[in-house]
Design an enzyme around this catalytic site. Sequence first.
Site, PDB file in Angstrom:
ATOM      1  N   ASP A 511       0.858  -1.190   0.000  1.00  0.00           N
ATOM      2  CA  ASP A 511       0.000   0.000   0.000  1.00  0.00           C
ATOM      3  C   ASP A 511       0.896   1.244   0.000  1.00  0.00           C
ATOM      4  OD1 ASP A 511      -1.970   1.877   0.206  1.00  0.00           O
ATOM      5  OD2 ASP A 511      -2.539   1.387   2.269  1.00  0.00           O
ATOM      6  N   GLU A 520      -2.454   1.886  -8.262  1.00  0.00           N
ATOM      7  CA  GLU A 520      -3.180   2.862  -9.066  1.00  0.00           C
ATOM      8  C   GLU A 520      -4.587   2.332  -9.347  1.00  0.00           C
ATOM      9  OE1 GLU A 520      -2.336   5.873 -12.792  1.00  0.00           O
ATOM     10  OE2 GLU A 520      -1.359   3.922 -12.815  1.00  0.00           O
TER      11      GLU A 520
END
EC number: 3.2.1.4
Length: 543
Positions: A511, A520
Amino acid sequence: MVFSAHSADIMVNQMGYLPSGDKYAYLLAEEPSDIQLLSVLDGRLVAKLESADAVSLPDERRVRAIDFSQVKTPGWYKLVSDNGQSVPFPIEADAYEPLNERLVHALYLQRSGMVVNDRATGMNRPQSHMQDGQIFRTDAFHKAGTHLDVVGGWYDAGDFGKYVATTTITVARLLEAYRQTPQLYSDTKQPGSDKPAIIDESIYALDWLLKMQREDGAVYRKVSGASWPAKIGPWQDNQTRFIYGVSTPETAKFAATMAFAARTIKPFDADLSRQYLSAAIHAANYLASQDGQYFDWQEGDDSGSGPYMANKFDKEASLETDVDDRLWAYAELYITTGQDKFKRAFQDNYDPQWIDIFEWKNPALMGVWHLILAEEKGAFRDQLANDLDQVASRYLQQSQQSPFRVANQRFIWGSNKMTAEAGILIAWADFAKGRLDNRTSVQSQIDYLLGANAFDMSFVTNSGTYSVRNLHHLYRIATGVSLPGYLVGGPNEMAQAGVAPKNMGMLSYIDSEKSYAVNEFAIDYNASLIGLIAVHHAYFNHY
């Protein structure tokens, strides 16, 4: 190496479960353990549960499934073991409705070419990219530098490119979700609109797609700057934006999407419906003039945007041909127009090798599914349903052998989208055969994306107790504004950004906003999860 940021050893779907639905959690433990299901409200013991045989993760940790489907009473619960506990989670009839609204609304937040002032999120940005765009390279109709109005559409991902390849499949997935289960979307509307928000979003994108069609019916591929933008808001990106050359795959996806939209949008706007169908037929006529796959592409076209064609990372066989794209177009055109020539073209080009998950690389499945729905019983329909069922069997087998029962086992760029699409394919195969056998597997794909994974993390921002926090998205990075309802790409063994661990299967994730290859968002990722929730809903509501 530590892959999970949390101490919990029991992973659950953090958005919850339906009262009459399937309910699985997962225990990370070497040995079996007794599990207690407790009421959060009063601490009452609701059920004693056992964990199943273990399946190993790539780092050799052991994952054991816990079945508590027999618990149907709405409320908030947690699972407790000897070593830890799960996050609290609900069992409720509308467990996924807030999530669904966020997933659709995220597309509104991706709009280009207009002011976005959104009270729900705090996004407040001026209109952007109002000069889109200039023809990048001279073609038979326009000289380089010619300005065409291609303002609007969605930003594809965390940057500011706009692509026909992903816009088409995203619109089609939204329209199919609405077609499948309209009751999920009918009450959620944009302020001042009488249409469901999912239809409004589709129309906004369709308006932009129409602008991308050339005079001869061919469709330009994308709009972007020649350089990747900095970490800025879209209104601050002042570079010249170019329109890049036409291709037959994009033109075919455009024809398919417009033909499908003509059917779906007709009850809302008959004039738009006619416009979509006219554009679809115009695109089909261009395709008829082209014998094979064609790209107007040269080195340098991808200096500030994604290629969305065969490249060093994307090497699937479907990218060497446009047959899969044409199959989808022929199916939708036949269903919408009733013209037998399109059915014949589909049958002449059909090969079961093109049945796989629905994505920009290979969208044929949507056409196959719609033909199964449209055709009367007979050999042609049976062949399509049987071929689809064979592919579904492969995904089901993978699901049964996987930790967390994940049907997709290709952990590459966009693996979370692929997981959602594998669940949809399994559901469609069930429905095509008139059965409801594999609802549990469809549920498991939702569970994995919403927290039942090795990271004890929901892959959708602001959706679950522990959810993605460090979304790679230029607007979020530049402003700090939280963007809810964004599904990230997920584990990617190739880890092209050099941040997430490589070659670790479903553990190749981190993360981090620096890890664009796993963290993304993209418009088609959200669309796939929307579609997964829709088919899951259909199991309970007479598909």
